[in-house]
Design a protein around this motif. Structure first.
Motif, PDB file in Angstrom:
ATOM      1  N   HIS A   8       0.834  -1.208   0.000  1.00  0.00           N
ATOM      2  CA  HIS A   8       0.000   0.000   0.000  1.00  0.00           C
ATOM      3  C   HIS A   8       0.869   1.260   0.000  1.00  0.00           C
ATOM      4  CE1 HIS A   8      -3.013  -2.956   0.562  1.00  0.00           C
ATOM      5  NE2 HIS A   8      -2.513  -3.311   1.732  1.00  0.00           N
ATOM      6  N   PHE A   9       1.940   1.199   0.777  1.00  0.00           N
ATOM      7  CA  PHE A   9       2.884   2.325   0.746  1.00  0.00           C
ATOM      8  C   PHE A   9       3.505   2.453  -0.649  1.00  0.00           C
ATOM      9  CE2 PHE A   9       7.239   3.988   1.378  1.00  0.00           C
ATOM     10  CZ  PHE A   9       6.912   5.239   1.871  1.00  0.00           C
ATOM     11  N   ARG A  10       3.837   1.317  -1.233  1.00  0.00           N
ATOM     12  CA  ARG A  10       4.468   1.372  -2.558  1.00  0.00           C
ATOM     13  C   ARG A  10       3.478   1.905  -3.586  1.00  0.00           C
ATOM     14  NH1 ARG A  10       6.244  -4.221  -1.033  1.00  0.00           N
ATOM     15  NH2 ARG A  10       4.840  -4.922  -2.685  1.00  0.00           N
ATOM     16  N   TRP A  11       2.212   1.563  -3.447  1.00  0.00           N
ATOM     17  CA  TRP A  11       1.194   2.087  -4.371  1.00  0.00           C
ATOM     18  C   TRP A  11       1.138   3.609  -4.246  1.00  0.00           C
ATOM     19  CZ3 TRP A  11      -3.167   4.946  -5.005  1.00  0.00           C
ATOM     20  CH2 TRP A  11      -3.929   4.703  -6.149  1.00  0.00           C
ATOM     21  N   LEU A  12       1.175   4.085  -3.002  1.00  0.00           N
ATOM     22  CA  LEU A  12       1.180   5.536  -2.779  1.00  0.00           C
ATOM     23  C   LEU A  12       2.410   6.170  -3.443  1.00  0.00           C
ATOM     24  CD1 LEU A  12       0.051   8.060  -1.160  1.00  0.00           C
ATOM     25  CD2 LEU A  12       1.760   7.465   0.557  1.00  0.00           C
ATOM     26  N   MET A  13       3.578   5.532  -3.242  1.00  0.00           N
ATOM     27  CA  MET A  13       4.798   6.084  -3.829  1.00  0.00           C
ATOM     28  C   MET A  13       4.693   6.181  -5.352  1.00  0.00           C
ATOM     29  SD  MET A  13       6.746   6.956  -1.413  1.00  0.00           S
ATOM     30  CE  MET A  13       8.210   7.384  -2.348  1.00  0.00           C
ATOM     31  N   ARG A  14       3.977   5.236  -5.945  1.00  0.00           N
ATOM     32  CA  ARG A  14       3.847   5.247  -7.407  1.00  0.00           C
ATOM     33  C   ARG A  14       2.920   6.360  -7.908  1.00  0.00           C
ATOM     34  NH1 ARG A  14       8.129   3.917  -8.588  1.00  0.00           N
ATOM     35  NH2 ARG A  14       8.815   1.781  -8.875  1.00  0.00           N
ATOM     36  N   GLN A  15       2.178   6.974  -7.035  1.00  0.00           N
ATOM     37  CA  GLN A  15       1.406   8.164  -7.442  1.00  0.00           C
ATOM     38  C   GLN A  15       2.349   9.362  -7.542  1.00  0.00           C
ATOM     39  OE1 GLN A  15      -1.763   7.252  -8.228  1.00  0.00           O
ATOM     40  NE2 GLN A  15      -0.806   5.336  -7.531  1.00  0.00           N
ATOM     41  N   LEU A  16       3.544   9.212  -6.970  1.00  0.00           N
ATOM     42  CA  LEU A  16       4.486  10.327  -6.906  1.00  0.00           C
ATOM     43  C   LEU A  16       5.675  10.140  -7.820  1.00  0.00           C
ATOM     44  CD1 LEU A  16       4.325  10.519  -3.032  1.00  0.00           C
ATOM     45  CD2 LEU A  16       3.410  12.224  -4.601  1.00  0.00           C
ATOM     46  N   THR A  17       6.062   8.913  -8.053  1.00  0.00           N
ATOM     47  CA  THR A  17       7.231   8.641  -8.892  1.00  0.00           C
ATOM     48  C   THR A  17       7.056   7.307  -9.604  1.00  0.00           C
ATOM     49  OG1 THR A  17       9.597   8.108  -8.880  1.00  0.00           O
ATOM     50  CG2 THR A  17       8.428   7.795  -6.795  1.00  0.00           C
ATOM     51  N   ARG A 241       0.483  15.915 -10.138  1.00  0.00           N
ATOM     52  CA  ARG A 241      -0.587  15.842  -9.147  1.00  0.00           C
ATOM     53  C   ARG A 241      -0.244  16.634  -7.901  1.00  0.00           C
ATOM     54  NH1 ARG A 241      -2.408   9.616  -8.862  1.00  0.00           N
ATOM     55  NH2 ARG A 241      -4.470  10.125  -9.607  1.00  0.00           N
ATOM     56  N   THR A 242      -1.281  17.155  -7.281  1.00  0.00           N
ATOM     57  CA  THR A 242      -1.093  17.845  -6.003  1.00  0.00           C
ATOM     58  C   THR A 242      -1.180  16.813  -4.873  1.00  0.00           C
ATOM     59  OG1 THR A 242      -3.441  18.203  -5.676  1.00  0.00           O
ATOM     60  CG2 THR A 242      -2.248  19.882  -6.940  1.00  0.00           C
ATOM     61  N   ARG A 243      -0.789  17.255  -3.688  1.00  0.00           N
ATOM     62  CA  ARG A 243      -0.921  16.367  -2.523  1.00  0.00           C
ATOM     63  C   ARG A 243      -2.376  15.913  -2.337  1.00  0.00           C
ATOM     64  NH1 ARG A 243       3.435  19.695  -0.682  1.00  0.00           N
ATOM     65  NH2 ARG A 243       4.871  18.557   0.670  1.00  0.00           N
ATOM     66  N   VAL A 244      -3.286  16.855  -2.521  1.00  0.00           N
ATOM     67  CA  VAL A 244      -4.706  16.522  -2.314  1.00  0.00           C
ATOM     68  C   VAL A 244      -5.156  15.482  -3.343  1.00  0.00           C
ATOM     69  CG1 VAL A 244      -7.061  17.439  -2.439  1.00  0.00           C
ATOM     70  CG2 VAL A 244      -5.287  18.692  -1.187  1.00  0.00           C
ATOM     71  N   GLU A 245      -4.730  15.646  -4.593  1.00  0.00           N
ATOM     72  CA  GLU A 245      -5.113  14.659  -5.618  1.00  0.00           C
ATOM     73  C   GLU A 245      -4.534  13.285  -5.294  1.00  0.00           C
ATOM     74  OE1 GLU A 245      -5.577  17.619  -9.466  1.00  0.00           O
ATOM     75  OE2 GLU A 245      -3.627  16.761  -8.989  1.00  0.00           O
ATOM     76  N   VAL A 246      -3.284  13.275  -4.825  1.00  0.00           N
ATOM     77  CA  VAL A 246      -2.656  11.999  -4.453  1.00  0.00           C
ATOM     78  C   VAL A 246      -3.415  11.383  -3.282  1.00  0.00           C
ATOM     79  CG1 VAL A 246      -0.561  10.957  -3.482  1.00  0.00           C
ATOM     80  CG2 VAL A 246      -0.382  12.636  -5.337  1.00  0.00           C
ATOM     81  N   GLY A 247      -3.767  12.232  -2.288  1.00  0.00           N
ATOM     82  CA  GLY A 247      -4.524  11.744  -1.134  1.00  0.00           C
ATOM     83  C   GLY A 247      -5.850  11.152  -1.563  1.00  0.00           C
ATOM     84  N   ARG A 248      -6.535  11.824  -2.504  1.00  0.00           N
ATOM     85  CA  ARG A 248      -7.840  11.318  -2.973  1.00  0.00           C
ATOM     86  C   ARG A 248      -7.681   9.966  -3.661  1.00  0.00           C
ATOM     87  NH1 ARG A 248      -9.622  16.488  -5.344  1.00  0.00           N
ATOM     88  NH2 ARG A 248     -10.566  17.454  -3.532  1.00  0.00           N
ATOM     89  N   ALA A 249      -6.689   9.894  -4.543  1.00  0.00           N
ATOM     90  CA  ALA A 249      -6.463   8.629  -5.255  1.00  0.00           C
ATOM     91  C   ALA A 249      -6.164   7.525  -4.246  1.00  0.00           C
ATOM     92  CB  ALA A 249      -5.305   8.769  -6.244  1.00  0.00           C
ATOM     93  N   PHE A 250      -5.383   7.860  -3.226  1.00  0.00           N
ATOM     94  CA  PHE A 250      -4.995   6.852  -2.232  1.00  0.00           C
ATOM     95  C   PHE A 250      -6.212   6.382  -1.432  1.00  0.00           C
ATOM     96  CE2 PHE A 250      -3.075   5.593   1.931  1.00  0.00           C
ATOM     97  CZ  PHE A 250      -2.347   4.510   1.466  1.00  0.00           C
ATOM     98  N   LEU A 251      -7.057   7.324  -1.028  1.00  0.00           N
ATOM     99  CA  LEU A 251      -8.236   6.919  -0.245  1.00  0.00           C
ATOM    100  C   LEU A 251      -9.199   6.081  -1.096  1.00  0.00           C
ATOM    101  CD1 LEU A 251      -9.008  10.018   2.028  1.00  0.00           C
ATOM    102  CD2 LEU A 251      -7.659   7.977   2.555  1.00  0.00           C
ATOM    103  N   SER A 314      -0.942  24.998  -3.761  1.00  0.00           N
ATOM    104  CA  SER A 314       0.075  25.658  -4.568  1.00  0.00           C
ATOM    105  C   SER A 314       1.459  25.109  -4.232  1.00  0.00           C
ATOM    106  CB  SER A 314       0.039  27.176  -4.356  1.00  0.00           C
ATOM    107  OG  SER A 314       0.420  27.475  -3.044  1.00  0.00           O
ATOM    108  N   LEU A 315       1.678  24.728  -2.945  1.00  0.00           N
ATOM    109  CA  LEU A 315       2.965  24.140  -2.602  1.00  0.00           C
ATOM    110  C   LEU A 315       3.179  22.821  -3.313  1.00  0.00           C
ATOM    111  CD1 LEU A 315       3.238  24.808   1.206  1.00  0.00           C
ATOM    112  CD2 LEU A 315       4.944  25.381  -0.511  1.00  0.00           C
ATOM    113  N   ALA A 316       2.047  22.149  -3.605  1.00  0.00           N
ATOM    114  CA  ALA A 316       2.166  20.814  -4.169  1.00  0.00           C
ATOM    115  C   ALA A 316       2.100  20.823  -5.690  1.00  0.00           C
ATOM    116  CB  ALA A 316       1.043  19.936  -3.635  1.00  0.00           C
TER     117      ALA A 316
END
Ligand SMILES: Cc1cc2nc3c(=O)[nH]c(=O)nc-3n(C[C@H](O)[C@H](O)[C@H](O)COP(=O)(O)O)c2cc1C
Length: 332
Positions: A8-17, A241-251, A314-316
């Motif tokens: 699950h952590f690795r899936w999250l990481m793949r939303q980022l890299t 993707r922004t942090r919020v978009e990554v969070g949504r995809a993860f949830l 904006s930070l993300a």
């Protein structure tokens, strides 16, 4: 990392890299040979490139596990010669193997004979009194002759008695110079440096000395730092993707897993997603206590509170992204 780099952590990481190499938790050969393989090995195709880390010291068992890893679709097998936990020590593998380079070479050779996957080794700079550059160089030379294809070196020695695993990740001083020196001694071998490294600028600095950088705790504490790594170090498409978009995809993803494991375990990899952003404590609380008492809705509400928060978005945003070349990985 045990209890961290699960699927699950690795899936999250793949939303980022997409380009960074990811590692599994260490799986002892006995667990793999006698345990529930699907539970231990299954992964989502999105997680590739993915290295399966094994713990063991028996060439035959390691060879069998390497074969299984290839059948399961892993991209590489990594042998753990760096873990100083007493459980691992008693089993005579992990960091204690640093004192037996010929045995490590035999293990690597057996795994190479069993699969065409690259066989790599994660180790320390030394253990106990076996703590000199000459011994480290000897270890690498012997293991490379056995077929080790990349050396991921945690830039600390380990004390096998006297320090807990946690202390062994913090107390022995970092010694990056010996790893830089290894690269000078063996310029054709790939070296991946690890220990106390976090953030793109630090990665870039180490990449001027060695081939790759492994980030362990930093990936857990602040996974979003990986969002610009594909563009900056691999010349690949930037993550937009922004942090919020990554969070949504993860949830959404976690929603599909609900019922198959305790929710708090499923979401534990996402605690650091908003690290350094106002509201990050609220998010952590939602993933901990909130989810325990109210379920996923607690996390969804915390996420919505960021959505209206222009600062976090904006930070993300993609304006953070830069370009460059190199190869960071996320630690096992
Ligand atoms: C909770 C935890 C579990 C870990 N489990 C493993 C493991 O299974 N295999 C391994 O090679 N290293 C493991 N490590 C060590 C890390 O991979 C890494 O070598 C170490 O933390 C130093 O790097 P860092 O400063 O980037 O975290 C673990 C570290 C932590 C904090």
């Amino acid at each position: 990392m045990m209890d961290v780099t699960d699927r699950h952590f690795r899936w999250l990481m793949r939303q980022l890299t997409r380009s960074t190499l990811l590692y599994t938790e260490m799986i002892p050969t006995a667990a793999l040979l006698h345990g529930d393989r699907s539970q231990l090995l299954d992964f989502d195709p999105i997680e590739s490139p993915l290295s399966l880390q094994l713990g063991g010291d028996d060439p035959k068992r390691l060879a069998e596990c390497a074969r299984i890893a290839a059948d399961w679709g892993y991209d590489e097998v990594n042998l753990n010669v760096g873990c100083p936990s007493s459980r691992v020590k008693e089993g005579c593998f992990g960091a204690s193997l640093m004192g037996r380079p010929e045995d490590v070479a035999r293990c690597v050779e057996a795994m190479r004979g069993a699969t065409s996957l690259p066989i790599t080794v994660k180790h320390r700079t030394g253990i106990d009194d076996l703590d000199s550059y000459e011994l480290l160089e000897r270890f690498v030379r012997i293991v490379a002759e056995g077929g080790g294809e990349r050396f991921s070196v945690h830039a600390r020695k380990a004390w096998l008695s006297g320090l807990s695993p946690k202390q062994n990740r913090n107390v022995p001083p970092l010694n990056y110079d010996w790893i830089y020196r290894l690269k000078g001694t063996f310029p054709s071998y790939p070296f991946e440096i690890n220990g106390g490294i976090t953030g793109g600028d630090a990665v870039a600095e180490h990449l001027s000395h060695v081939d790759a950088v492994m980030i362990g705790r930093g990936a857990q504490d602040d996974p979003f730092q990986f969002a610009d790594f594909d563009a900056r170090f691999f010349g690949a498409e930037p993550a937009t993707r922004t942090r919020v978009e990554v969070g949504r995809a993860f949830l959404d993803y976690i929603g599909r897993w609900q019922g198959r494991a305790p929710l708090q375990i499923l979401v534990r990899g996402a605690h650091g997603l908003f690290s350094g952003i106002p509201g990050s404590r609220r998010w952590r609380r939602a993933l901990g206590e909130g989810i325990r008492t109210r379920g996923l809705v607690a996390a969804e509400e915390a996420l919505e509170s960021f959505s209206g928060d222009s600062e976090s978005d904006s930070l993300a945003g993609p304006q953070e992204l830069k370009t460059g070349a190199g190869a960071p990985t996320q630690g096992s």
